[in-house]
Design an enzyme around this catalytic site. Structure first.
Site, PDB file in Angstrom:
ATOM      1  N   GLY A  78       0.758  -1.209  -0.102  1.00 20.81           N
ATOM      2  CA  GLY A  78      -0.189   0.112   0.077  1.00 20.81           C
ATOM      3  C   GLY A  78       0.962   1.296   0.198  1.00 20.81           C
ATOM      4  O   GLY A  78       0.486   2.323  -0.554  1.00 20.81           O
ATOM      5  N   HIS A 109      -7.266  -2.635  -4.465  1.00 20.96           N
ATOM      6  CA  HIS A 109      -7.798  -1.241  -4.161  1.00 20.96           C
ATOM      7  C   HIS A 109      -7.133  -0.107  -3.863  1.00 20.96           C
ATOM      8  O   HIS A 109      -7.249   0.941  -3.734  1.00 20.96           O
ATOM      9  CB  HIS A 109      -9.142  -1.372  -3.048  1.00 20.96           C
ATOM     10  N   CYS A 226      -3.401  -3.961   7.931  1.00 20.57           N
ATOM     11  CA  CYS A 226      -4.620  -3.607   6.989  1.00 20.57           C
ATOM     12  C   CYS A 226      -5.415  -4.782   6.751  1.00 20.57           C
ATOM     13  O   CYS A 226      -6.821  -4.485   6.479  1.00 20.57           O
ATOM     14  CB  CYS A 226      -3.784  -3.164   5.642  1.00 20.57           C
ATOM     15  N   CYS A 395     -15.513 -17.072  13.674  1.00 19.84           N
ATOM     16  CA  CYS A 395     -15.293 -15.713  13.213  1.00 19.84           C
ATOM     17  C   CYS A 395     -14.806 -15.717  11.936  1.00 19.84           C
ATOM     18  O   CYS A 395     -15.131 -16.288  11.001  1.00 19.84           O
ATOM     19  CB  CYS A 395     -14.203 -15.170  14.219  1.00 19.84           C
TER      20      CYS A 395
END
Lengths: 438, 98
Positions: A78, A109, A226, A395
């Protein structure tokens, strides 16, 4: 698509890429703009003209500084993705890229140097391709390895500046420690959610290092990546671009030993965008990496005496016995008999809203803890639950659900609680790929 | 009796009802940043479990940087710093993602 034609498709993509690389090589050998590090060719004047006429770059002299600079970027994610093209575009002569990860769709993204056609490819190689096309004058060296105590010195040696675009405290301490030992300046940044931070460390071997700022590592439970915490692409992207600005300034000599003041910049994207610069402490004399009595040396790092894993610690999720766990395929069978079983999803509610199994109750882990061991309080959220209920806990990846299983058994005294091994994502992978993963 | 602004950045606002900026009118006994930290733990943080996110062994948890008027508190006397009217005290979690 049949196996054969998808193989052919993959082969075609590979050949196209190979063709592209060969053309690139040919272009470079035939019409290379470069003429050696001590002067600029005519095409280089043209290419860099717009930045050379910014007076504070120092013109030709500044451009030659960029051309002879060797910058190592650790991480092509990123932060590295938006930073790298600007370094290459600016004419940084040698760029090293360390990253052993491969491109995943969920990276795209924010890691916009890569693209959908490169899923599965090494990030460092994907980045190299883009930089080569952007500026063939730049020498790009790739290191498809995970940076660790045993290889860091070998990789760092020969570079002037290192950019820390990594994503864990462990690598951040390692990058800083190795850079201090080699006298390298570090441009260090990080981001999460809508925020980012940036600093210049060990500036000209006299500024503070990462350990001066953070002598004690954060507890592992407070560290989010992230992929866990989420991140807005342009928010981390802007911080990556800011790293490129800092790097160019360091190369051009905008910062000097005299004018450099230690700082930490903080970018916030939401609700209003702000960039603030905090004035930070200088080098700490008692720092074990850069202070007067150093114990973090090349020898202690490379021999493993400095144990980064122990120093930074890790979260232990393996707190359930085998009989306290259930596989996703057994879960599938139990789902047919859901009358008596409670299927509890402990993810945060904004995760739950994206996708979840039917007949589940969502009580996020944090809320579960806040119920303070009270079965009555738990019943206000899940009316049908009793101490003798069969409870299955799920989860995202099967980590938090283990902690929740412990909590329900040990503190709420619910006897039959089992953790769904591997969580919802494993269920999606193995049982129902039609459900959305995020 | 100082009026100070306290900020919780880098995701640390989770301990204070997701509100990043708090304007506080401090009681007379809150004199130093050390007092302010105790005041935050006892008054501003509503969920006792969240205190451990903010404090460790009585001090600000490792990984949180404390700033007084945008300056590292190491340069300002840390907990000893005496608060003045209109001071801004910021706490920010260190981010690690990349």
């Amino acid at each position: 698509m049949s196996g054969n034609s998808s193989d052919a498709q993959a082969e075609l993509i590979r050949l196209r890429r190979e063709n592209e690389l060969l053309r690139e090589k040919l272009r470079q050998s035939g019409t290379q703009e470069g003429v050696g590090a001590d002067r600029l060719s005519l095409p280089e004047y043209e290419r860099y003209g717009r930045q050379m006429i910014v007076e504070s770059t120092g013109g030709v002299q500044g451009q030659l500084l960029l051309k002879s600079a060797k910058v190592l970027v650790v991480g092509a994610g990123g932060l590295g993705s938006p930073c790298l093209p600007y370094l290459a575009g600016a004419g940084v002569g040698t760029i090293g890229i360390v990253d052993n990860d491969t491109v995943e769709v969920s990276n795209l993204h924010r890691q916009v140097i890569h693209d959908s056609g490169k899923v599965g490819m090494l990030k460092c190689e994907s980045a190299r391709e883009v930089l080569g096309k952007l500026n063939p004058n730049v020498k790009v060296v790739t290191y498809p390895v995970r940076l660790d105590y045993s290889n860091a010195f070998r990789i760092f040696e020969g570079y002037d500046i290192v950019l820390d675009c990594t994503d864990t405290p462990l690598t951040r301490y390692l990058v800083s420690d190795v850079a201090v030992n080699l006298g390298m300046t570090v441009v260090s940044a990080s981001g999460l959610g809508t925020e980012g931070q940036l600093s210049v460390l060990n500036f000209q071997d006299c500024g503070p290092c990462y350990r001066c700022f953070y002598p004690t590592p954060p507890p592992p439970t407070s560290v989010a990546s992230c992929s866990e915490g989420g991140v807005i692409g342009p928010c981390i992207g802007i911080v990556g671009v800011m790293m490129a600005v800092e790097t160019i300034k360091i190369i051009l000599g905008v910062y000097t030993k005299e004018n450099f003041k230690p700082f930490l910049m903080m970018y916030s994207g939401f609700p209003g965008q702000t960039i603030r610069t905090f004035k930070m402490r200088g080098r700490q004399p008692q720092c074990i990496a850069c202070g007067t009595e150093r114990t973090i040396t090349k020898e202690t790092i490379e021999s493993g005496i400095v144990n980064y894993n122990v120093f930074c610690g890790s979260r232990n999720y393996n707190v359930c016995q085998p009989e306290e766990r259930i596989s996703v395929s057994d879960l599938q069978d139990e789902l047919l008999d859901m009358d008596t079983t409670v299927l509890l999803d402990v993810r945060p509610s904004h995760h739950y809203k994206i996708s979840h199994l039917p007949h589940t109750v969502n009580v996020p882990m944090k809320e579960l803890r806040n119920l303070d061991r009270s079965v009555d309080a738990l019943q206000s959220r899940i009316p049908q639950i009793t101490e003798s209920s069969d409870v299955l806990v799920i989860c995202r990846h099967g980590n938090e659900s283990q902690l929740a299983t412990r909590l329900l058994k040990d503190e709420f005294n619910i006897k039959n609680v089992r953790d769904v091994t591997g969580g919802l994502f494993k269920y999606i992978d193995e049982i129902d790929p039609s459900m959305p993963k995020y | 009796m100082a009026n100070v602004t306290v900020e919780f950045l880098g995701g640390l606002d989770v301990v204070v009802q997701k509100q990043r900026v708090h304007k506080l009118h401090l009681p007379a006994e809150v004199v130093s940043v050390g007092d302010l930290i105790e005041y935050i733990a006892s008054t501003l943080i509503k969920n006792p479990r969240d205190v451990a996110v903010f404090l460790e062994d009585g001090g600000v948890r490792p990984g949180i940087i404390t700033l007084i008027n945008d300056t590292d508190w190491e340069l300002e006397g840390q907990t000893e710093y005496v608060l003045e009217d209109n001071d801004v005290v910021s706490f920010t979690s260190t981010l690690h993602g990349g």
